[in-house]
Enzyme design. Structure first.
Site, PDB file in Angstrom:
ATOM      1  CB  CYS A  72      -0.950  -0.007   1.183  1.00 40.23           C
ATOM      2  SG  CYS A  72      -0.133  -0.081   2.799  1.00 40.23           S
ATOM      3  CG  HIS A 368      -4.101   0.603   4.206  1.00 41.31           C
ATOM      4  ND1 HIS A 368      -3.458  -0.197   3.289  1.00 41.31           N
ATOM      5  CD2 HIS A 368      -5.132   1.166   3.518  1.00 41.31           C
ATOM      6  CE1 HIS A 368      -4.058  -0.135   2.128  1.00 41.31           C
ATOM      7  NE2 HIS A 368      -5.082   0.698   2.233  1.00 41.31           N
TER       8      HIS A 368
END
Length: 449
Positions: A72, A368
Protein backbone atom coordinates in the site's frame (compact mmCIF):
# COMPACT_ATOMS: atom_id res chain seq x y z
CA UNK A 1 -9.05 -24.63 44.08
CA UNK A 2 -8.81 -20.88 44.67
CA UNK A 3 -12.13 -19.54 43.36
CA UNK A 4 -10.75 -16.02 43.28
CA UNK A 5 -8.37 -16.85 40.41
CA UNK A 6 -10.17 -19.66 38.56
CA UNK A 7 -13.27 -19.82 36.39
CA UNK A 8 -15.89 -21.83 38.25
CA UNK A 9 -18.90 -23.61 36.82
CA UNK A 10 -21.10 -21.44 39.03
CA UNK A 11 -19.59 -18.33 37.34
CA UNK A 12 -20.37 -19.80 33.93
CA UNK A 13 -23.93 -20.72 34.85
CA UNK A 14 -24.62 -17.29 36.38
CA UNK A 15 -23.29 -15.42 33.34
CA UNK A 16 -25.25 -17.71 31.01
CA UNK A 17 -28.48 -17.17 32.90
CA UNK A 18 -28.03 -13.40 32.83
CA UNK A 19 -27.29 -13.45 29.09
CA UNK A 20 -30.41 -15.38 28.08
CA UNK A 21 -32.65 -13.40 30.42
CA UNK A 22 -32.07 -10.34 28.24
CA UNK A 23 -34.03 -10.35 24.97
CA UNK A 24 -31.49 -8.00 23.30
CA UNK A 25 -28.68 -10.47 23.96
CA UNK A 26 -30.60 -13.27 22.28
CA UNK A 27 -31.44 -11.13 19.25
CA UNK A 28 -27.80 -10.03 18.99
CA UNK A 29 -26.59 -13.63 19.23
CA UNK A 30 -28.92 -14.82 16.50
CA UNK A 31 -27.98 -11.95 14.20
CA UNK A 32 -24.21 -12.06 14.75
CA UNK A 33 -23.87 -15.83 14.47
CA UNK A 34 -25.67 -15.62 11.11
CA UNK A 35 -24.19 -12.41 9.67
CA UNK A 36 -21.03 -11.48 11.61
CA UNK A 37 -20.23 -8.58 13.92
CA UNK A 38 -19.81 -5.60 11.59
CA UNK A 39 -22.88 -6.13 9.40
CA UNK A 40 -25.05 -6.30 12.51
CA UNK A 41 -23.33 -3.40 14.31
CA UNK A 42 -23.51 -1.13 11.23
CA UNK A 43 -25.55 2.05 11.68
CA UNK A 44 -27.08 2.53 8.21
CA UNK A 45 -28.01 6.19 8.73
CA UNK A 46 -24.41 7.04 9.68
CA UNK A 47 -22.85 5.09 6.82
CA UNK A 48 -25.23 6.86 4.43
CA UNK A 49 -23.68 10.23 5.34
CA UNK A 50 -20.67 9.38 3.19
CA UNK A 51 -20.69 11.35 -0.05
CA UNK A 52 -18.94 11.44 -3.41
CA UNK A 53 -19.07 15.27 -3.62
CA UNK A 54 -16.30 17.35 -2.01
CA UNK A 55 -15.57 21.04 -1.60
CA UNK A 56 -11.92 20.50 -2.54
CA UNK A 57 -11.15 17.55 -4.79
CA UNK A 58 -8.08 16.32 -6.65
CA UNK A 59 -8.96 14.19 -9.66
CA UNK A 60 -6.65 11.79 -11.44
CA UNK A 61 -6.56 8.36 -13.11
CA UNK A 62 -8.24 5.04 -12.47
CA UNK A 63 -8.07 3.10 -9.20
CA UNK A 64 -5.10 0.83 -8.66
CA UNK A 65 -5.11 -2.59 -6.97
CA UNK A 66 -2.36 -3.96 -4.74
CA UNK A 67 -4.17 -7.32 -4.74
CA UNK A 68 -2.84 -9.83 -2.18
CA UNK A 69 0.26 -7.89 -1.23
CA UNK A 70 1.25 -5.39 1.44
CA UNK A 71 2.48 -2.73 -0.98
CA UNK A 72 0.00 0.00 0.00
CA UNK A 73 2.80 2.46 0.83
CA UNK A 74 4.24 2.00 -2.68
CA UNK A 75 0.85 2.32 -4.36
CA UNK A 76 0.02 5.43 -2.32
CA UNK A 77 3.39 6.99 -3.13
CA UNK A 78 3.13 6.27 -6.85
CA UNK A 79 -0.46 7.54 -6.83
CA UNK A 80 0.84 10.89 -5.57
CA UNK A 81 3.49 10.89 -8.33
CA UNK A 82 1.31 10.07 -11.31
CA UNK A 83 -0.77 13.23 -11.16
CA UNK A 84 2.35 15.18 -12.15
CA UNK A 85 2.96 12.87 -15.11
CA UNK A 86 -0.66 12.98 -16.24
CA UNK A 87 -0.83 16.76 -16.08
CA UNK A 88 2.54 17.32 -17.72
CA UNK A 89 1.68 15.15 -20.74
CA UNK A 90 -2.15 15.58 -20.65
CA UNK A 91 -2.74 11.85 -20.21
CA UNK A 92 -6.13 10.27 -19.63
CA UNK A 93 -4.63 7.66 -17.32
CA UNK A 94 -1.20 6.47 -16.25
CA UNK A 95 0.21 3.91 -13.84
CA UNK A 96 3.75 3.33 -12.63
CA UNK A 97 5.09 -0.17 -12.09
CA UNK A 98 4.64 -1.26 -8.49
CA UNK A 99 6.59 -4.48 -9.08
CA UNK A 100 9.70 -2.38 -9.80
CA UNK A 101 10.08 -0.78 -6.33
CA UNK A 102 8.99 -4.08 -4.75
CA UNK A 103 12.05 -5.79 -6.24
CA UNK A 104 14.49 -3.16 -5.00
CA UNK A 105 12.83 -2.88 -1.60
CA UNK A 106 13.25 -6.62 -0.99
CA UNK A 107 16.88 -6.48 -2.10
CA UNK A 108 17.66 -3.44 0.05
CA UNK A 109 15.77 -4.81 3.07
CA UNK A 110 17.81 -8.02 2.84
CA UNK A 111 21.03 -6.01 2.90
CA UNK A 112 19.68 -3.85 5.76
CA UNK A 113 18.83 -7.04 7.68
CA UNK A 114 22.28 -8.56 7.16
CA UNK A 115 23.94 -5.37 8.33
CA UNK A 116 21.79 -5.41 11.46
CA UNK A 117 22.65 -9.06 12.06
CA UNK A 118 26.37 -8.33 11.74
CA UNK A 119 26.02 -5.31 14.02
CA UNK A 120 24.29 -7.37 16.72
CA UNK A 121 26.35 -10.59 16.65
CA UNK A 122 27.42 -9.83 20.23
CA UNK A 123 23.83 -9.49 21.46
CA UNK A 124 22.09 -12.53 22.99
CA UNK A 125 20.03 -14.42 20.44
CA UNK A 126 17.12 -14.69 22.88
CA UNK A 127 17.20 -10.97 23.67
CA UNK A 128 14.42 -8.63 22.56
CA UNK A 129 16.50 -6.82 19.93
CA UNK A 130 17.69 -9.88 18.01
CA UNK A 131 14.28 -11.52 18.24
CA UNK A 132 12.69 -8.33 16.92
CA UNK A 133 15.10 -8.24 13.96
CA UNK A 134 14.24 -11.85 13.14
CA UNK A 135 10.47 -11.34 13.33
CA UNK A 136 9.74 -9.86 9.89
CA UNK A 137 13.00 -8.94 8.13
CA UNK A 138 11.65 -8.46 4.62
CA UNK A 139 7.89 -7.92 4.85
CA UNK A 140 5.97 -5.91 2.26
CA UNK A 141 5.32 -2.87 4.46
CA UNK A 142 7.20 0.38 4.49
CA UNK A 143 7.34 4.09 5.25
CA UNK A 144 7.42 7.18 3.05
CA UNK A 145 11.09 7.85 3.82
CA UNK A 146 11.92 4.31 2.69
CA UNK A 147 10.09 4.86 -0.60
CA UNK A 148 11.91 8.13 -1.15
CA UNK A 149 15.22 6.30 -0.67
CA UNK A 150 14.25 3.72 -3.30
CA UNK A 151 13.22 6.33 -5.87
CA UNK A 152 16.31 8.46 -5.37
CA UNK A 153 18.51 5.43 -5.98
CA UNK A 154 16.54 3.41 -8.56
CA UNK A 155 14.04 5.78 -10.19
CA UNK A 156 10.65 4.64 -11.49
CA UNK A 157 9.32 2.89 -14.60
CA UNK A 158 5.92 2.68 -16.33
CA UNK A 159 3.84 -0.37 -15.52
CA UNK A 160 4.46 -1.79 -18.98
CA UNK A 161 8.24 -1.76 -18.41
CA UNK A 162 7.95 -4.14 -15.42
CA UNK A 163 4.45 -5.62 -15.19
CA UNK A 164 2.96 -7.55 -12.31
CA UNK A 165 3.86 -11.20 -11.79
CA UNK A 166 2.08 -13.94 -9.85
CA UNK A 167 4.48 -13.27 -6.96
CA UNK A 168 4.00 -9.49 -6.92
CA UNK A 169 0.22 -9.87 -6.92
CA UNK A 170 0.37 -12.41 -4.10
CA UNK A 171 3.58 -12.03 -2.12
CA UNK A 172 2.95 -14.79 0.43
CA UNK A 173 5.33 -17.42 -0.94
CA UNK A 174 7.96 -14.87 -1.98
CA UNK A 175 8.01 -13.40 1.53
CA UNK A 176 7.88 -16.78 3.21
CA UNK A 177 10.79 -18.38 1.39
CA UNK A 178 12.91 -15.25 1.40
CA UNK A 179 12.34 -14.80 5.13
CA UNK A 180 13.32 -18.42 5.76
CA UNK A 181 16.54 -17.91 3.79
CA UNK A 182 17.39 -14.69 5.65
CA UNK A 183 16.88 -16.34 9.03
CA UNK A 184 19.09 -19.23 7.96
CA UNK A 185 21.74 -16.72 6.91
CA UNK A 186 21.42 -14.97 10.28
CA UNK A 187 22.10 -18.29 11.98
CA UNK A 188 25.14 -18.86 9.76
CA UNK A 189 26.52 -15.35 10.34
CA UNK A 190 26.12 -15.57 14.10
CA UNK A 191 27.62 -19.08 14.11
CA UNK A 192 30.59 -17.85 12.06
CA UNK A 193 31.13 -14.99 14.51
CA UNK A 194 31.02 -17.43 17.44
CA UNK A 195 33.67 -19.51 15.64
CA UNK A 196 35.98 -16.51 15.36
CA UNK A 197 35.13 -14.86 12.01
CA UNK A 198 35.82 -11.14 11.78
CA UNK A 199 33.41 -8.46 10.56
CA UNK A 200 35.23 -8.47 7.21
CA UNK A 201 34.73 -12.23 6.98
CA UNK A 202 31.03 -11.84 7.72
CA UNK A 203 30.61 -9.23 4.98
CA UNK A 204 32.33 -11.55 2.53
CA UNK A 205 29.78 -14.21 3.43
CA UNK A 206 27.07 -11.57 3.08
CA UNK A 207 28.11 -10.89 -0.53
CA UNK A 208 27.37 -14.51 -1.47
CA UNK A 209 24.10 -14.40 0.44
CA UNK A 210 23.02 -11.23 -1.36
CA UNK A 211 23.69 -12.89 -4.72
CA UNK A 212 21.25 -15.64 -3.73
CA UNK A 213 18.68 -13.07 -2.60
CA UNK A 214 18.87 -11.39 -5.98
CA UNK A 215 18.53 -14.77 -7.72
CA UNK A 216 15.35 -15.47 -5.76
CA UNK A 217 13.91 -12.05 -6.53
CA UNK A 218 14.60 -12.25 -10.27
CA UNK A 219 13.00 -15.69 -10.30
CA UNK A 220 9.84 -14.39 -8.62
CA UNK A 221 9.55 -10.84 -9.96
CA UNK A 222 11.57 -10.75 -13.17
CA UNK A 223 14.64 -8.64 -13.85
CA UNK A 224 14.19 -4.86 -13.41
CA UNK A 225 14.95 -3.02 -16.65
CA UNK A 226 18.13 -0.95 -16.83
CA UNK A 227 16.63 0.91 -19.81
CA UNK A 228 13.23 0.79 -21.51
CA UNK A 229 11.35 2.38 -24.39
CA UNK A 230 8.52 4.83 -23.72
CA UNK A 231 5.69 5.93 -25.99
CA UNK A 232 3.01 8.02 -24.30
CA UNK A 233 -0.06 9.43 -26.05
CA UNK A 234 -2.22 12.20 -24.63
CA UNK A 235 -6.01 12.38 -24.40
CA UNK A 236 -6.18 13.35 -28.07
CA UNK A 237 -3.91 10.46 -29.13
CA UNK A 238 -0.94 12.70 -29.85
CA UNK A 239 2.49 11.19 -29.20
CA UNK A 240 3.83 13.32 -26.33
CA UNK A 241 6.81 11.32 -25.07
CA UNK A 242 8.96 8.73 -26.78
CA UNK A 243 12.48 7.44 -26.44
CA UNK A 244 14.71 5.18 -24.40
CA UNK A 245 15.17 6.01 -20.72
CA UNK A 246 16.85 4.73 -17.61
CA UNK A 247 14.53 4.57 -14.58
CA UNK A 248 16.31 7.57 -13.07
CA UNK A 249 15.97 9.58 -16.29
CA UNK A 250 12.29 8.68 -16.51
CA UNK A 251 11.66 9.92 -12.98
CA UNK A 252 13.32 13.22 -13.80
CA UNK A 253 11.34 13.58 -17.04
CA UNK A 254 7.94 12.23 -15.96
CA UNK A 255 7.75 13.31 -12.29
CA UNK A 256 10.61 15.63 -11.39
CA UNK A 257 9.69 16.31 -7.76
CA UNK A 258 12.42 17.21 -5.31
CA UNK A 259 11.76 14.37 -2.90
CA UNK A 260 13.79 16.01 -0.14
CA UNK A 261 11.11 18.71 0.06
CA UNK A 262 8.57 16.15 1.33
CA UNK A 263 8.45 15.50 5.07
CA UNK A 264 6.66 13.08 7.38
CA UNK A 265 4.38 14.48 10.07
CA UNK A 266 3.10 12.12 12.74
CA UNK A 267 0.53 12.52 15.48
CA UNK A 268 1.25 10.40 18.54
CA UNK A 269 -0.07 11.87 21.83
CA UNK A 270 1.76 9.47 24.16
CA UNK A 271 3.64 10.78 27.19
CA UNK A 272 7.01 9.72 25.78
CA UNK A 273 6.57 11.74 22.57
CA UNK A 274 6.02 15.46 23.22
CA UNK A 275 4.59 17.41 20.31
CA UNK A 276 6.86 19.76 18.35
CA UNK A 277 9.78 17.37 18.57
CA UNK A 278 11.42 15.28 15.86
CA UNK A 279 11.84 11.52 16.06
CA UNK A 280 13.49 8.61 14.32
CA UNK A 281 13.20 4.87 14.92
CA UNK A 282 16.26 2.75 15.59
CA UNK A 283 17.07 0.16 12.90
CA UNK A 284 14.11 1.14 10.68
CA UNK A 285 14.86 1.58 6.99
CA UNK A 286 15.84 -0.21 3.80
CA UNK A 287 18.57 1.57 1.80
CA UNK A 288 21.60 1.55 4.11
CA UNK A 289 23.32 4.62 2.69
CA UNK A 290 20.10 6.66 2.87
CA UNK A 291 19.72 6.22 6.60
CA UNK A 292 16.41 5.79 8.42
CA UNK A 293 13.21 7.74 8.94
CA UNK A 294 12.54 11.20 10.37
CA UNK A 295 9.25 12.55 11.78
CA UNK A 296 7.88 15.73 13.28
CA UNK A 297 5.20 15.05 15.90
CA UNK A 298 2.24 17.46 15.74
CA UNK A 299 -1.40 17.58 16.81
CA UNK A 300 -4.09 16.16 14.50
CA UNK A 301 -5.27 19.72 13.80
CA UNK A 302 -1.80 20.63 12.53
CA UNK A 303 -1.67 17.54 10.31
CA UNK A 304 -5.04 18.52 8.85
CA UNK A 305 -3.94 22.09 8.22
CA UNK A 306 -0.88 20.94 6.26
CA UNK A 307 -2.92 18.41 4.28
CA UNK A 308 -5.61 20.97 3.43
CA UNK A 309 -3.00 23.46 2.27
CA UNK A 310 -1.58 20.92 -0.16
CA UNK A 311 -5.04 19.85 -1.34
CA UNK A 312 -5.91 23.48 -2.03
CA UNK A 313 -3.01 23.50 -4.49
CA UNK A 314 -4.74 20.58 -6.25
CA UNK A 315 -2.17 18.02 -5.05
CA UNK A 316 -2.90 14.71 -3.29
CA UNK A 317 -1.52 13.80 0.14
CA UNK A 318 0.05 10.50 1.25
CA UNK A 319 -1.18 9.42 4.68
CA UNK A 320 -0.93 6.43 7.02
CA UNK A 321 -3.63 5.19 9.37
CA UNK A 322 -5.08 2.23 11.27
CA UNK A 323 -7.52 1.41 8.49
CA UNK A 324 -9.55 -1.41 10.06
CA UNK A 325 -10.77 0.61 13.04
CA UNK A 326 -14.47 1.59 12.78
CA UNK A 327 -14.35 0.80 9.06
CA UNK A 328 -17.37 -0.31 7.02
CA UNK A 329 -15.50 -1.72 4.06
CA UNK A 330 -18.43 -2.29 1.69
CA UNK A 331 -19.57 1.32 2.08
CA UNK A 332 -16.02 2.67 2.15
CA UNK A 333 -16.58 4.72 5.29
CA UNK A 334 -14.24 5.21 8.25
CA UNK A 335 -16.43 6.73 10.94
CA UNK A 336 -16.40 6.36 14.74
CA UNK A 337 -20.21 6.19 14.72
CA UNK A 338 -20.75 3.91 11.73
CA UNK A 339 -20.50 0.78 13.90
CA UNK A 340 -22.25 0.52 17.26
CA UNK A 341 -20.06 -2.21 18.73
CA UNK A 342 -20.74 -1.24 22.34
CA UNK A 343 -24.48 -1.21 21.75
CA UNK A 344 -24.31 -4.63 20.11
CA UNK A 345 -22.41 -6.31 22.94
CA UNK A 346 -23.96 -4.30 25.76
CA UNK A 347 -20.75 -3.05 27.38
CA UNK A 348 -17.81 -0.78 26.52
CA UNK A 349 -15.50 -2.32 23.96
CA UNK A 350 -14.66 0.83 22.01
CA UNK A 351 -15.31 3.55 24.61
CA UNK A 352 -12.89 4.58 27.33
CA UNK A 353 -9.71 3.78 25.40
CA UNK A 354 -8.15 6.95 24.04
CA UNK A 355 -5.53 7.33 21.30
CA UNK A 356 -2.55 7.47 23.63
CA UNK A 357 -3.68 4.42 25.58
CA UNK A 358 -4.35 2.47 22.40
CA UNK A 359 -0.78 3.16 21.24
CA UNK A 360 0.71 2.32 24.64
CA UNK A 361 -1.23 -0.93 25.01
CA UNK A 362 -0.79 -2.31 21.51
CA UNK A 363 -4.35 -1.80 20.30
CA UNK A 364 -3.59 0.59 17.43
CA UNK A 365 -0.78 1.64 15.09
CA UNK A 366 -0.35 2.54 11.44
CA UNK A 367 -1.43 -0.40 9.27
CA UNK A 368 -2.19 1.07 5.85
CA UNK A 369 -1.21 3.96 3.56
CA UNK A 370 -3.61 5.71 1.18
CA UNK A 371 -4.03 9.09 -0.50
CA UNK A 372 -6.16 12.05 0.60
CA UNK A 373 -7.78 13.60 -2.48
CA UNK A 374 -10.55 15.78 -1.13
CA UNK A 375 -12.17 17.41 1.88
CA UNK A 376 -15.51 18.94 2.89
CA UNK A 377 -16.08 21.82 5.29
CA UNK A 378 -18.92 22.98 7.53
CA UNK A 379 -20.33 26.52 7.56
CA UNK A 380 -17.57 27.64 9.93
CA UNK A 381 -14.85 26.36 7.61
CA UNK A 382 -13.93 23.31 9.70
CA UNK A 383 -13.11 20.06 7.90
CA UNK A 384 -15.79 17.39 8.26
CA UNK A 385 -15.18 14.60 5.74
CA UNK A 386 -12.15 13.50 3.68
CA UNK A 387 -12.01 11.77 0.31
CA UNK A 388 -9.59 8.83 0.17
CA UNK A 389 -8.07 7.05 -2.82
CA UNK A 390 -7.38 3.48 -1.79
CA UNK A 391 -5.43 0.79 -3.67
CA UNK A 392 -7.93 -2.05 -3.46
CA UNK A 393 -9.35 -1.73 -6.97
CA UNK A 394 -12.46 0.06 -8.23
CA UNK A 395 -15.10 -2.61 -7.55
CA UNK A 396 -15.92 -1.60 -3.99
CA UNK A 397 -17.13 1.45 -2.07
CA UNK A 398 -17.63 4.38 -4.48
CA UNK A 399 -15.59 3.40 -7.55
CA UNK A 400 -12.79 2.39 -5.19
CA UNK A 401 -12.86 5.64 -3.20
CA UNK A 402 -13.36 5.68 0.56
CA UNK A 403 -14.10 8.52 2.94
CA UNK A 404 -13.18 9.23 6.55
CA UNK A 405 -14.75 11.61 9.02
CA UNK A 406 -12.86 14.36 10.77
CA UNK A 407 -13.30 12.63 14.14
CA UNK A 408 -11.86 9.40 12.69
CA UNK A 409 -8.87 11.40 11.42
CA UNK A 410 -8.23 12.60 14.99
CA UNK A 411 -8.19 9.07 16.38
CA UNK A 412 -6.65 6.86 13.71
CA UNK A 413 -4.57 8.93 11.27
CA UNK A 414 -0.96 8.70 12.37
CA UNK A 415 1.04 10.20 9.53
CA UNK A 416 0.80 12.57 6.57
CA UNK A 417 3.48 13.50 4.04
CA UNK A 418 3.50 17.00 2.61
CA UNK A 419 5.81 19.41 0.86
CA UNK A 420 7.42 21.33 3.70
CA UNK A 421 6.37 24.62 2.10
CA UNK A 422 2.92 23.90 3.56
CA UNK A 423 4.30 23.95 7.11
CA UNK A 424 4.59 27.01 9.28
CA UNK A 425 8.05 28.62 9.46
CA UNK A 426 8.41 27.30 13.01
CA UNK A 427 7.57 23.75 11.93
CA UNK A 428 10.04 23.89 9.04
CA UNK A 429 12.73 25.06 11.43
CA UNK A 430 12.02 22.13 13.75
CA UNK A 431 12.14 19.42 11.10
CA UNK A 432 15.19 20.89 9.39
CA UNK A 433 17.37 21.50 12.42
CA UNK A 434 16.20 19.60 15.50
CA UNK A 435 18.17 16.49 16.47
CA UNK A 436 15.64 13.63 16.47
CA UNK A 437 14.88 11.55 19.54
CA UNK A 438 15.62 7.90 18.79
CA UNK A 439 12.69 5.58 19.46
CA UNK A 440 13.08 1.86 20.14
CA UNK A 441 12.74 -0.44 17.10
CA UNK A 442 9.45 -1.82 18.44
CA UNK A 443 7.86 1.57 19.10
CA UNK A 444 4.41 1.84 17.45
CA UNK A 445 5.67 4.75 15.37
CA UNK A 446 8.00 2.23 13.72
CA UNK A 447 5.07 0.28 12.28
CA UNK A 448 5.06 -0.25 8.51
CA UNK A 449 2.07 0.54 6.31
Amino acid sequence: MDEAISITFDDIAQANEAFFADRANVVAKNAVTAQGVRPVAKVPEQAALSTAVFDIEVKQGERTDQQRSGRCWMFASLNTFRIHTMRKFKLKNFEFSQAYPLFWDKLEKANWFFENVIDTVGEPREGRLVQFLLTDPVGDGGQWDMFRALVKKYGVVPKEAMPETACSKNTGDLDGYLTRYLRKCAYELRSAHAAGSTADDLRAYKADMMENVQRLLVTCLGNPPATFDVRLRDKDDNLVLSGTYTPQEFYDEAVGLNLDDYVSLISAPTADKPFNRTYTVARLGNVVEAGGVRYLNLTPAELKAAAIAQLKDDLPVWFGCDVDQSFVRADGIMDLRALDIDGLFGFDVMAGFDKAARLDYGESLMTHAMVLEGVNFDAAGNSTLWKVENSWGKDRAKDGFDSLTDEWFDEYVYQVVVDKKYLTPEQRELIDTMEPIVLEPWDPMGSLA
